[in-house]
Design a protein around this motif. Structure first.
Motif, PDB file in Angstrom:
ATOM      1  N   PHE A  23       1.594  -1.721  18.861  1.00 58.39           N
ATOM      2  CA  PHE A  23       1.827  -0.531  18.039  1.00 58.39           C
ATOM      3  C   PHE A  23       3.305  -0.148  17.981  1.00 58.39           C
ATOM      4  CE2 PHE A  23      -2.756  -0.038  18.997  1.00 58.39           C
ATOM      5  CZ  PHE A  23      -3.213  -0.037  17.684  1.00 58.39           C
ATOM      6  N   LYS A  24       4.047  -0.550  19.008  1.00 61.36           N
ATOM      7  CA  LYS A  24       5.494  -0.340  18.957  1.00 61.36           C
ATOM      8  C   LYS A  24       6.109  -1.198  17.851  1.00 61.36           C
ATOM      9  CE  LYS A  24       9.397   1.347  20.392  1.00 61.36           C
ATOM     10  NZ  LYS A  24       9.712   2.780  20.145  1.00 61.36           N
ATOM     11  N   LEU A  25       5.642  -2.433  17.721  1.00 60.80           N
ATOM     12  CA  LEU A  25       6.124  -3.314  16.648  1.00 60.80           C
ATOM     13  C   LEU A  25       5.786  -2.736  15.278  1.00 60.80           C
ATOM     14  CD1 LEU A  25       5.233  -6.811  18.152  1.00 60.80           C
ATOM     15  CD2 LEU A  25       7.545  -6.008  17.576  1.00 60.80           C
ATOM     16  N   LEU A  26       4.574  -2.222  15.131  1.00 56.80           N
ATOM     17  CA  LEU A  26       4.176  -1.629  13.856  1.00 56.80           C
ATOM     18  C   LEU A  26       5.006  -0.385  13.534  1.00 56.80           C
ATOM     19  CD1 LEU A  26       1.885  -3.678  13.894  1.00 56.80           C
ATOM     20  CD2 LEU A  26       0.312  -1.833  13.251  1.00 56.80           C
ATOM     21  N   GLU A  27       5.350   0.346  14.587  1.00 55.21           N
ATOM     22  CA  GLU A  27       6.174   1.541  14.400  1.00 55.21           C
ATOM     23  C   GLU A  27       7.561   1.151  13.865  1.00 55.21           C
ATOM     24  OE1 GLU A  27       8.326   4.717  17.354  1.00 55.21           O
ATOM     25  OE2 GLU A  27       6.278   4.126  17.848  1.00 55.21           O
ATOM     26  N   THR A  35       5.962  -7.458  10.358  1.00 52.42           N
ATOM     27  CA  THR A  35       6.276  -7.907  11.713  1.00 52.42           C
ATOM     28  C   THR A  35       6.299  -9.425  11.796  1.00 52.42           C
ATOM     29  OG1 THR A  35       5.218  -5.916  12.624  1.00 52.42           O
ATOM     30  CG2 THR A  35       5.621  -7.743  14.147  1.00 52.42           C
ATOM     31  N   VAL A  36       5.288 -10.090  11.227  1.00 59.94           N
ATOM     32  CA  VAL A  36       5.218 -11.550  11.349  1.00 59.94           C
ATOM     33  C   VAL A  36       6.254 -12.254  10.479  1.00 59.94           C
ATOM     34  CG1 VAL A  36       2.786 -11.556  12.040  1.00 59.94           C
ATOM     35  CG2 VAL A  36       3.375 -11.762   9.605  1.00 59.94           C
ATOM     36  N   MET A  44      13.297  -9.266  18.819  1.00 61.12           N
ATOM     37  CA  MET A  44      13.828  -9.045  20.171  1.00 61.12           C
ATOM     38  C   MET A  44      14.559  -7.715  20.306  1.00 61.12           C
ATOM     39  SD  MET A  44      15.077 -12.700  21.763  1.00 61.12           S
ATOM     40  CE  MET A  44      15.988 -13.282  20.331  1.00 61.12           C
ATOM     41  N   SER A  45      14.873  -7.093  19.183  1.00 64.58           N
ATOM     42  CA  SER A  45      15.525  -5.780  19.245  1.00 64.58           C
ATOM     43  C   SER A  45      14.537  -4.681  19.643  1.00 64.58           C
ATOM     44  CB  SER A  45      16.157  -5.437  17.894  1.00 64.58           C
ATOM     45  OG  SER A  45      15.164  -5.173  16.922  1.00 64.58           O
ATOM     46  N   VAL A  46      13.256  -5.006  19.614  1.00 66.77           N
ATOM     47  CA  VAL A  46      12.220  -4.044  19.996  1.00 66.77           C
ATOM     48  C   VAL A  46      12.022  -4.103  21.502  1.00 66.77           C
ATOM     49  CG1 VAL A  46       9.813  -3.347  19.691  1.00 66.77           C
ATOM     50  CG2 VAL A  46      11.098  -4.323  17.763  1.00 66.77           C
ATOM     51  N   TYR A  47      12.038  -2.946  22.144  1.00 72.61           N
ATOM     52  CA  TYR A  47      11.907  -2.884  23.602  1.00 72.61           C
ATOM     53  C   TYR A  47      10.601  -3.557  24.047  1.00 72.61           C
ATOM     54  CZ  TYR A  47      11.446  -1.033  28.314  1.00 72.61           C
ATOM     55  OH  TYR A  47      11.294  -0.916  29.676  1.00 72.61           O
ATOM     56  N   GLY A  48      10.712  -4.456  25.026  1.00 70.83           N
ATOM     57  CA  GLY A  48       9.533  -5.113  25.590  1.00 70.83           C
ATOM     58  C   GLY A  48       9.213  -6.454  24.962  1.00 70.83           C
ATOM     59  N   ILE A  49       9.914  -6.824  23.892  1.00 67.73           N
ATOM     60  CA  ILE A  49       9.652  -8.102  23.223  1.00 67.73           C
ATOM     61  C   ILE A  49      10.721  -9.098  23.640  1.00 67.73           C
ATOM     62  CG2 ILE A  49       9.363  -9.296  21.033  1.00 67.73           C
ATOM     63  CD1 ILE A  49       7.177  -7.227  21.635  1.00 67.73           C
ATOM     64  N   GLY A  50      10.319 -10.111  24.399  1.00 64.75           N
ATOM     65  CA  GLY A  50      11.253 -11.121  24.885  1.00 64.75           C
ATOM     66  C   GLY A  50      11.402 -12.282  23.913  1.00 64.75           C
TER      67      GLY A  50
END
Length: 364
Positions: A23-27, A35-36, A44-50
């Protein structure tokens, strides 16, 4: 299936990132389709996505896999339900880590909102087996859907007893629906959708592993109005389910057992920590449903009451918080000794329950 749903499934298959990061990615990107199609750097700029997750998503290798997953599900009469679908289970919508996707074989129906989980040891004793079957039978006979995890032992006994008593049961798996685990429960897994559903948040061919079972347990807890632990050791998945249920604000019940049995140390600990004691099936069923339930001997004919017992019940009818023994005696103009004797008989008939401080409440 529309493009957005297909993108949700692609993202789900590409990186099992859990609800919070999903849901963070969707936000950030607005929807799954955006997203895809984002670059690895953007992801990777999204917190928690490595880097590993970002590369998997941006590769688009999972688009074809998503289409195959849909075909495979259709071929096996399995529904894929998304978090925003109208038929997504209501009980799951408000938990913080709700599954993004659910695979359902069978039918999850409105009646299943009224459900109780029965969980416990994979190596249940004869005592654990007997009490599990008694509680599951009572739940089924009184239209409480029985939820469990299809594991060996208590889970299997609960599912089977529900089916044998013409009730509904839901099995939540820690693996994909095309995987039979444990293998000896294949027939049971095939039978349950006829009178309930088999549910999983894992892709169709995912094998079980130590990390999948705690995730399964949170769904068991969330789908249920209450969780009953019939027998469990101290370090067990059943206690994880009970803890999650308490965190979700659900009632937790435990069957007491011998202080010498390892299989009862978990349930006895739950009782020590405030779980409701489960001494008989009809009393627990009454507490969960809010409707007085009598045992099979008296089900057709409710307990006969003396005039004094009727007067006490009538007095307690409109007092939701209950009344003290002395208050009842004073209002009905009888002695405290007579009142105590009447309350004892009503408690034995499961018509009133005692609360701390000699307060008595009518069972509803």
């Amino acid at each position: 299936m529309n493009e957005e749903k297909l993108a949700v499934l692609e993202l789900f298959l590409a990186a099992d990132i859990g609800a919070v990061r999903f849901f963070k990615l969707l936000e950030v990107f607005g929807n799954a389709k955006n997203t895809v199609t984002a670059s690895a750097q953007e992801l990777m700029s999204v917190y928690g996505i490595g880097e590993k997750t970002a590369l998997a998503v941006s590769s688009r290798k999972f688009a074809a896999m998503a289409e195959n997953e849909i075909k495979n599900a259709d071929k096996n009469n399995i529904k894929i339900v998304f978090y925003d679908d109208a038929d997504y289970p209501e009980n799951l919508k408000n938990i913080p880590d709700k599954p993004v996707v659910l695979y359902i074989k069978g039918d999850y129906i409105p009646q299943d909102f009224n459900a109780a989980a029965i969980v416990g040891s994979r190596r249940a004793s004869a005592y654990g087996k007997n009490v599990t079957e008694e509680f599951a039978a009572c739940f089924a006979q009184n239209n409480l859907t029985v939820i469990s995890g299809l594991a060996r032992g208590v889970d299997s006994y609960a599912h089977k007893a529900a089916l044998e008593n013409n009730g509904r049961t839901i099995a939540v798996l820690g693996n994909g629906l095309l995987v039979n685990y444990p293998p000896e429960n294949k027939k049971l897994q095939d039978k349950i959708p006829e009178s309930g559903a088999v549910i999983s948040e894992f892709a169709l061919n995912v094998q079980p592993n130590p990390g999948t079972f705690p995730r399964r347990n949170r769904i068991v807890a969330a789908l249920s109005k209450a969780v009953l632990v019939t027998e469990a050791v101290l370090a067990s998945g059943a206690l994880i389910t009970a803890k999650l249920a308490a965190q979700y604000g659900k009632d937790v019940f435990a069957v007491p057992g011998s202080i010498y049995s390892n299989l009862s140390k978990g349930t006895n600990m739950l009782l020590e920590n405030g779980a409701f004691i489960a001494l008989n099936p009809w009393h627990v069923t009454s507490q969960i449903t809010g409707t007085p339930i009598y045992n099979s001997v008296s089900q057709k004919d409710a307990p006969k009451l003396t005039s004094g017992e009727r007067k006490v019940l009538e007095f307690l009818e409109n007092i939701q918080e209950g009344a003290h023994t002395e208050t009842i005696a004073q209002k009905l103009n009888i002695t405290i000794a007579q009142t105590a004797a009447i309350l004892f008989q009503l408690e034995m008939k499961d018509l009133v329950k005692a609360a701390p401080g000699q307060i008595y409440i009518k069972v509803r």
